[in-house]
Write a protein that holds these residues in place. Structure first.
Motif, PDB file in Angstrom:
ATOM      1  N   CYS A   1     -10.306  40.237  -9.725  1.00 20.75           N
ATOM      2  CA  CYS A   1     -10.431  41.860  -9.739  1.00 20.75           C
ATOM      3  C   CYS A   1      -9.495  42.591  -9.521  1.00 20.75           C
ATOM      4  O   CYS A   1      -9.240  43.888  -9.572  1.00 20.75           O
ATOM      5  CB  CYS A   1     -11.662  41.859  -8.962  1.00 20.75           C
ATOM      6  SG  CYS A   1     -13.179  41.589  -9.411  1.00 20.75           S
ATOM      7  N   ALA A   2      -8.321  42.038  -8.591  1.00 20.67           N
ATOM      8  CA  ALA A   2      -7.289  42.764  -8.185  1.00 20.67           C
ATOM      9  C   ALA A   2      -6.473  43.723  -9.063  1.00 20.67           C
ATOM     10  O   ALA A   2      -6.162  44.827  -8.711  1.00 20.67           O
ATOM     11  CB  ALA A   2      -5.931  41.646  -7.444  1.00 20.67           C
ATOM     12  N   PRO A   3      -6.136  43.384 -10.354  1.00 19.74           N
ATOM     13  CA  PRO A   3      -5.540  44.501 -11.253  1.00 19.74           C
ATOM     14  C   PRO A   3      -6.140  45.794 -11.452  1.00 19.74           C
ATOM     15  O   PRO A   3      -5.761  46.692 -11.728  1.00 19.74           O
ATOM     16  CB  PRO A   3      -5.299  43.644 -12.493  1.00 19.74           C
ATOM     17  CG  PRO A   3      -5.498  42.059 -12.099  1.00 19.74           C
ATOM     18  CD  PRO A   3      -6.465  41.973 -11.005  1.00 19.74           C
ATOM     19  N   VAL A   4      -7.663  45.809 -11.200  1.00 16.41           N
ATOM     20  CA  VAL A   4      -8.427  46.868 -11.787  1.00 16.41           C
ATOM     21  C   VAL A   4      -9.456  47.471 -10.705  1.00 16.41           C
ATOM     22  O   VAL A   4      -9.638  48.580 -10.714  1.00 16.41           O
ATOM     23  CB  VAL A   4      -9.249  46.473 -13.065  1.00 16.41           C
ATOM     24  CG1 VAL A   4      -8.365  46.297 -14.163  1.00 16.41           C
ATOM     25  CG2 VAL A   4     -10.194  45.327 -12.811  1.00 16.41           C
TER      26      VAL A   4
ATOM     27  N   ASP B   1      -4.803  53.063  -5.108  1.00  9.67           N
ATOM     28  CA  ASP B   1      -5.096  53.808  -6.346  1.00  9.67           C
ATOM     29  C   ASP B   1      -6.187  53.072  -7.190  1.00  9.67           C
ATOM     30  O   ASP B   1      -6.478  53.523  -8.189  1.00  9.67           O
ATOM     31  CB  ASP B   1      -3.821  54.247  -7.202  1.00  9.67           C
ATOM     32  CG  ASP B   1      -3.187  52.623  -7.588  1.00  9.67           C
ATOM     33  OD1 ASP B   1      -3.480  51.537  -6.941  1.00  9.67           O
ATOM     34  OD2 ASP B   1      -2.480  52.866  -8.542  1.00  9.67           O
ATOM     35  N   LEU B   2      -6.850  52.274  -6.610  1.00  8.83           N
ATOM     36  CA  LEU B   2      -8.084  51.528  -7.290  1.00  8.83           C
ATOM     37  C   LEU B   2      -9.237  51.885  -6.725  1.00  8.83           C
ATOM     38  O   LEU B   2      -9.489  51.987  -5.400  1.00  8.83           O
ATOM     39  CB  LEU B   2      -7.698  49.917  -7.265  1.00  8.83           C
ATOM     40  CG  LEU B   2      -6.497  49.574  -8.049  1.00  8.83           C
ATOM     41  CD1 LEU B   2      -6.265  48.057  -8.174  1.00  8.83           C
ATOM     42  CD2 LEU B   2      -6.521  49.914  -9.663  1.00  8.83           C
ATOM     43  N   PRO B   3     -10.377  51.743  -7.610  1.00  9.07           N
ATOM     44  CA  PRO B   3     -11.797  51.758  -7.001  1.00  9.07           C
ATOM     45  C   PRO B   3     -12.038  50.555  -6.229  1.00  9.07           C
ATOM     46  O   PRO B   3     -11.390  49.660  -6.174  1.00  9.07           O
ATOM     47  CB  PRO B   3     -12.603  51.866  -8.188  1.00  9.07           C
ATOM     48  CG  PRO B   3     -11.857  51.230  -9.423  1.00  9.07           C
ATOM     49  CD  PRO B   3     -10.389  51.781  -9.032  1.00  9.07           C
ATOM     50  N   LYS B   4     -13.270  50.633  -5.184  1.00  6.92           N
ATOM     51  CA  LYS B   4     -13.491  49.698  -4.188  1.00  6.92           C
ATOM     52  C   LYS B   4     -14.810  49.291  -4.296  1.00  6.92           C
ATOM     53  O   LYS B   4     -15.911  50.023  -4.802  1.00  6.92           O
ATOM     54  CB  LYS B   4     -13.311  50.584  -2.972  1.00  6.92           C
ATOM     55  CG  LYS B   4     -13.605  49.436  -1.687  1.00  6.92           C
ATOM     56  CD  LYS B   4     -13.428  50.285  -0.446  1.00  6.92           C
ATOM     57  CE  LYS B   4     -14.033  49.515   0.727  1.00  6.92           C
ATOM     58  NZ  LYS B   4     -13.711  50.224   1.956  1.00  6.92           N
TER      59      LYS B   4
END
Length: 301
Positions: free
Chosen positions: A134-137, A172-175
């Motif tokens: 999931c890390a890239p998005v 800068d990514l959703p959590k």
């Protein structure tokens, strides 16, 4: 004691027959509680509805006047153009990000905080794999907690918890927040994300693959039936009670692997590989053949 009894009398403290002088410099209002009128109370106390101010009509008239002003029309057109340009920029950024990371744009829904109950004797390694994939998005932030039913953690559970805590989320990514609770449950972990618990790592992976479509290889695959069969084998492997049962399930997984890089003739890792790899590490890491041993190394990478 017969007959009436005489009670003592109290002194009057409030008199109601005293005349109250009302100032005459205030305007007088009609008594709305006066029932002596023929019409009864509340009649003519307020203005009729048709005489009141019609706010809705005034707003409509105001908006109608604005339509005739060229300045307002020009402003609306400029706003539409700005919104359209922003949408185009967002699409271009998504395509550029997909080209750099190698992932298609993924829409991350708003999810409530999730809980996974797991037995420390059967660490859910699939959560660590999910966190990496999931890390890239999206940032899958996992916190750990030990339930009072667990006196101490196994070394394997301690190691997994440490790796999960070492994850550094990107700003800068959703959590997505997930809490891993070490608890005295069975071999199958429990995901508490809906009204009913989702049991087993295979089903937890199915849930994430459907919540984040496009990020994992599952239902977008041409051989989704084979992937489902491999997921079921991985679930049964953890539940196996004897070495003979485990050997049978390992043989089935070996056939699914064949000469391919990953299960079910896939060149990239799928959720079936994640589930099977976690199950083998939990109960049968020393019982696999050389081919599956190399496959485990590829899954770890």
């Amino acid at each position: 004691m017969n007959g009436p009894v005489n009670f003592y009398k109290t002194r009057e403290i409030i008199r109601h027959d005293v005349e109250v002088s009302v100032p005459n410099n205030m305007y007088k209002m009609k008594n709305i509680h006066d029932k002596k009128t023929k019409e009864g109370p509340l009649v003519n106390h307020v203005s009729p509805f048709q005489d009141s101010v019609n706010i809705s009509m005034q707003v409509n008239q105001f908006l109608k006047k604005l339509e005739d002003q060229p300045e307002i029309n020009g402003l609306e057109e400029r706003l539409r153009n700005i919104i359209r340009e922003l949408d185009e920029i967002r699409d271009d950024m998504s395509k550029l990000k997909a080209a750099v990371t190698g992932h298609e744009p993924v829409v991350v829904p708003e999810l409530n905080d999730m809980i996974v109950n797991a037995n420390p004797s059967f660490p859910p390694y699939a959560i660590l794999a999910l966190q990496k994939l999931c890390a890239p998005v999206v940032n899958l932030v996992v916190g750990t907690h030990t339930h009072s039913s667990i006196p101490s953690l196994t070394p394997e559970a301690e190691n997994l918890a440490q790796k999960l805590r070492e994850f550094v989320p990107l700003a800068d990514l959703p959590k997505i927040s997930l809490r891993l609770i070490w608890k005295n449950v069975g071999p199958a972990c429990e995901l508490l994300a809906t009204q009913l618990p989702i049991c087993g790592e295979a089903n937890v992976l199915r849930y994430f693959a459907r919540v984040l479509p496009g990020l994992f290889i599952y239902e977008n695959s041409d051989n989704v039936t084979d992937l489902d069969a491999a997921l079921d084998i991985a679930y049964c492997l953890v539940q196996a009670k004897t070495k003979t049962e485990r050997a049978s399930h390992l043989q089935s997984l070996s056939k699914k692997l064949g000469k391919s890089q990953f299960l079910c003739a896939h060149a990239e890792i799928t959720i079936a590989d994640i589930a099977a790899c976690s199950a083998i590490k939990q109960v049968a890491q020393n019982e696999v053949n050389q081919t599956m041993g190399k496959w485990l190394v590829r899954c770890e990478q």
